[in-house]
Design a protein around this motif. Structure first.
Motif, PDB file in Angstrom:
ATOM      1  N   VAL A 153       5.508 -13.472  18.617  1.00  0.00           N
ATOM      2  CA  VAL A 153       6.122 -12.001  18.836  1.00  0.00           C
ATOM      3  C   VAL A 153       5.907 -11.304  17.510  1.00  0.00           C
ATOM      4  CG1 VAL A 153       8.134 -10.770  19.476  1.00  0.00           C
ATOM      5  CG2 VAL A 153       7.747 -12.764  20.605  1.00  0.00           C
ATOM      6  N   CYS A 154       5.545 -10.281  17.443  1.00  0.00           N
ATOM      7  CA  CYS A 154       5.424  -9.659  16.196  1.00  0.00           C
ATOM      8  C   CYS A 154       6.159  -8.231  16.056  1.00  0.00           C
ATOM      9  CB  CYS A 154       3.814  -9.429  15.837  1.00  0.00           C
ATOM     10  SG  CYS A 154       3.422  -8.544  14.282  1.00  0.00           S
ATOM     11  N   ARG A 155       7.009  -8.147  14.980  1.00  0.00           N
ATOM     12  CA  ARG A 155       7.786  -6.955  15.110  1.00  0.00           C
ATOM     13  C   ARG A 155       7.412  -6.395  13.567  1.00  0.00           C
ATOM     14  NH1 ARG A 155      14.390  -6.124  15.288  1.00  0.00           N
ATOM     15  NH2 ARG A 155      14.476  -4.169  14.590  1.00  0.00           N
ATOM     16  N   ARG A 156       6.932  -5.190  13.535  1.00  0.00           N
ATOM     17  CA  ARG A 156       6.726  -4.568  12.135  1.00  0.00           C
ATOM     18  C   ARG A 156       8.005  -4.112  11.613  1.00  0.00           C
ATOM     19  NH1 ARG A 156       1.537  -0.702  11.991  1.00  0.00           N
ATOM     20  NH2 ARG A 156       1.042  -2.841  12.240  1.00  0.00           N
ATOM     21  N   ILE A 157       8.340  -4.359  10.295  1.00  0.00           N
ATOM     22  CA  ILE A 157       9.611  -3.989   9.806  1.00  0.00           C
ATOM     23  C   ILE A 157       9.559  -3.319   8.367  1.00  0.00           C
ATOM     24  CG2 ILE A 157      10.846  -6.034  10.718  1.00  0.00           C
ATOM     25  CD1 ILE A 157      10.563  -7.588   7.823  1.00  0.00           C
ATOM     26  N   GLY A 158       8.199  -2.867   8.166  1.00  0.00           N
ATOM     27  CA  GLY A 158       8.000  -2.159   6.550  1.00  0.00           C
ATOM     28  C   GLY A 158       6.579  -2.140   6.456  1.00  0.00           C
ATOM     29  N   TRP A 159       6.399  -1.573   5.337  1.00  0.00           N
ATOM     30  CA  TRP A 159       5.165  -1.293   4.672  1.00  0.00           C
ATOM     31  C   TRP A 159       4.997  -1.951   3.185  1.00  0.00           C
ATOM     32  CZ3 TRP A 159       0.760   0.035   7.445  1.00  0.00           C
ATOM     33  CH2 TRP A 159       0.895   0.368   8.903  1.00  0.00           C
ATOM     34  N   THR A 160       3.900  -2.609   2.829  1.00  0.00           N
ATOM     35  CA  THR A 160       3.928  -2.928   1.250  1.00  0.00           C
ATOM     36  C   THR A 160       3.529  -1.736   0.517  1.00  0.00           C
ATOM     37  OG1 THR A 160       1.555  -3.456   1.417  1.00  0.00           O
ATOM     38  CG2 THR A 160       2.779  -5.210   1.737  1.00  0.00           C
ATOM     39  N   THR A 161       4.030  -1.786  -1.029  1.00  0.00           N
ATOM     40  CA  THR A 161       3.597  -0.929  -1.983  1.00  0.00           C
ATOM     41  C   THR A 161       3.185  -1.808  -2.970  1.00  0.00           C
ATOM     42  OG1 THR A 161       5.198   1.004  -1.414  1.00  0.00           O
ATOM     43  CG2 THR A 161       4.420   0.939  -3.565  1.00  0.00           C
ATOM     44  N   ALA A 162       1.853  -1.465  -3.552  1.00  0.00           N
ATOM     45  CA  ALA A 162       1.332  -2.550  -4.660  1.00  0.00           C
ATOM     46  C   ALA A 162       0.754  -1.377  -5.371  1.00  0.00           C
ATOM     47  CB  ALA A 162       0.339  -3.265  -4.036  1.00  0.00           C
ATOM     48  N   TYR A 163       0.754  -1.978  -6.837  1.00  0.00           N
ATOM     49  CA  TYR A 163       0.128  -1.353  -7.999  1.00  0.00           C
ATOM     50  C   TYR A 163      -1.024  -2.165  -8.518  1.00  0.00           C
ATOM     51  CZ  TYR A 163       4.418   1.559  -7.788  1.00  0.00           C
ATOM     52  OH  TYR A 163       5.378   2.324  -7.364  1.00  0.00           O
ATOM     53  N   LEU A 164      -2.245  -1.359  -9.078  1.00  0.00           N
ATOM     54  CA  LEU A 164      -2.979  -2.000  -9.767  1.00  0.00           C
ATOM     55  C   LEU A 164      -2.743  -1.901 -11.310  1.00  0.00           C
ATOM     56  CD1 LEU A 164      -6.046  -3.150 -10.227  1.00  0.00           C
ATOM     57  CD2 LEU A 164      -6.798  -0.845 -10.384  1.00  0.00           C
ATOM     58  N   VAL A 165      -2.419  -3.101 -11.769  1.00  0.00           N
ATOM     59  CA  VAL A 165      -1.884  -3.143 -13.263  1.00  0.00           C
ATOM     60  C   VAL A 165      -2.641  -3.995 -13.975  1.00  0.00           C
ATOM     61  CG1 VAL A 165       0.373  -2.794 -12.096  1.00  0.00           C
ATOM     62  CG2 VAL A 165      -0.308  -5.340 -12.451  1.00  0.00           C
ATOM     63  N   ALA A 166      -2.506  -3.915 -15.430  1.00  0.00           N
ATOM     64  CA  ALA A 166      -2.984  -4.829 -16.481  1.00  0.00           C
ATOM     65  C   ALA A 166      -2.044  -4.604 -17.748  1.00  0.00           C
ATOM     66  CB  ALA A 166      -4.430  -4.412 -16.869  1.00  0.00           C
TER      67      ALA A 166
END
Length: 299
Positions: A153-166
């Motif tokens: 069973v798969c329940r979508r609960i949100g979305w990622t937010t990511a950054y390209l960093v250095a």
């Protein structure tokens, strides 16, 4: 013999791999746990565990018993919830598996859940690759990206937010990073989740671009990638959970802000939605609520 209690004991022994550890979890003596398992084996006329003086392992029959035992125990717990006007109490242990950034985020918020349910215990497992939920005794697992296993069973609960960093010390004296085409000349630190550590995806809302990377360093744990980036090891794509404060305080610089890393679904997966025990339902509801509280994961 109380067969439901025996099945609960069998499942805990299978999960912990030890009569002694199961006894601690169940507040029983080790001989009592051993007697329950032996009585269950006699009742079923089959051996569930191989035992030696130094090791304990499930037999093939024991492996096959796990999903059936889980269904029986969950059905009994669900029956108790239906029969009790106020609902069944939330009690027992829930094993929750999460990627490291989300595990850190949730661990800071679990105290409130545990205060609401004094008889509940949560065993956090930090794991970036998918688990064998039944074999590893995982009640709920949070997975990032598409889930390929249709048996879950798969329940979508949100979305990622990511950054390209250095780190500033890495960027000093190096070419700028304004577009995906600028990446090949840079050192990259890749987070190899589920074996994929050589491709980065970006999206500006209209166009999606996948860039093949020749990483100088890979790691299967995001916290390790984070530390390497802080030390000036190169470019990295990291969750906002790990890097927002570093960006605000100048330890890391956010790059390519007009073409950020693509957002990925955050999914909660579990073996079955039927007869879900109250303890598991409480933790699942907590996960959904905690993710929705963060605007960078909610939409």
């Amino acid at each position: 013999m109380d067969i439901v209690s025996a099945l609960r004991t069998f499942l805990r022994v299978a999960e912990t791999g030890s009569f002694s550890a199961a006894a601690l979890d169940l507040n029983l003596t080790q001989p009592a746990v051993s007697r329950q398992v032996s009585a269950l084996e006699t009742h079923l006329n089959t051996r569930l565990f191989h035992r030696t003086t130094v090791a304990l392992a499930l037999t093939a029959e024991g492996e096959g018993m796990i999903p059936m035992a889980m269904r029986v125990v969950e059905a009994v717990e669900s029956l108790g919830e239906t029969a009790c006007p106020g609902g069944a109490p939330v009690s027992g242990k829930v094993r929750l598996s999460l990627p490291a950034p989300l595990g850190l985020y949730m661990s800071e918020r679990l105290a409130g859940l545990l205060r609401r349910h004094p008889a509940l215990a949560v065993d956090l497992v930090f794991r970036d690759d998918p688990s064998d939920l039944v074999g590893d005794g995982i009640d709920i697992e949070v997975r990032i990206g598409q889930v390929a296993d249709n048996s879950l069973v798969c329940r979508r609960i949100g979305w990622t937010t990511a950054y390209l960093v250095a780190a500033p010390c890495y960027l000093e004296g190096r070419p700028g990073v304004a577009a995906p085409d600028d990446l090949p000349v840079h050192d990259c630190i890749c987070y190899s989740r589920a074996g994929d550590g050589r491709s980065w995806s970006f999206s500006n809302g209209a166009d999606d671009v996948a860039v093949r990377i020749a990483p100088r360093m890979t790691a299967n744990n995001a916290v390790a990638v984070h530390r390497a980036a802080l030390a000036g090891g190169g470019l990295a794509i990291l969750s906002h959970i790990l890097v927002c404060q570093d960006i605000a305080e100048g330890r890391l610089i956010s790059l390519m802000q007009d073409f950020p890393p693509a957002r990925l679904p955050i999914n909660a997966v579990y073996p079955s939605r039927r007869n879900m025990p109250p303890r598991v339902r409480a933790v699942l509801d907590f996960l959904v609520e905690a993710v929705r509280e963060d605007p960078l994961m909610a939409g």
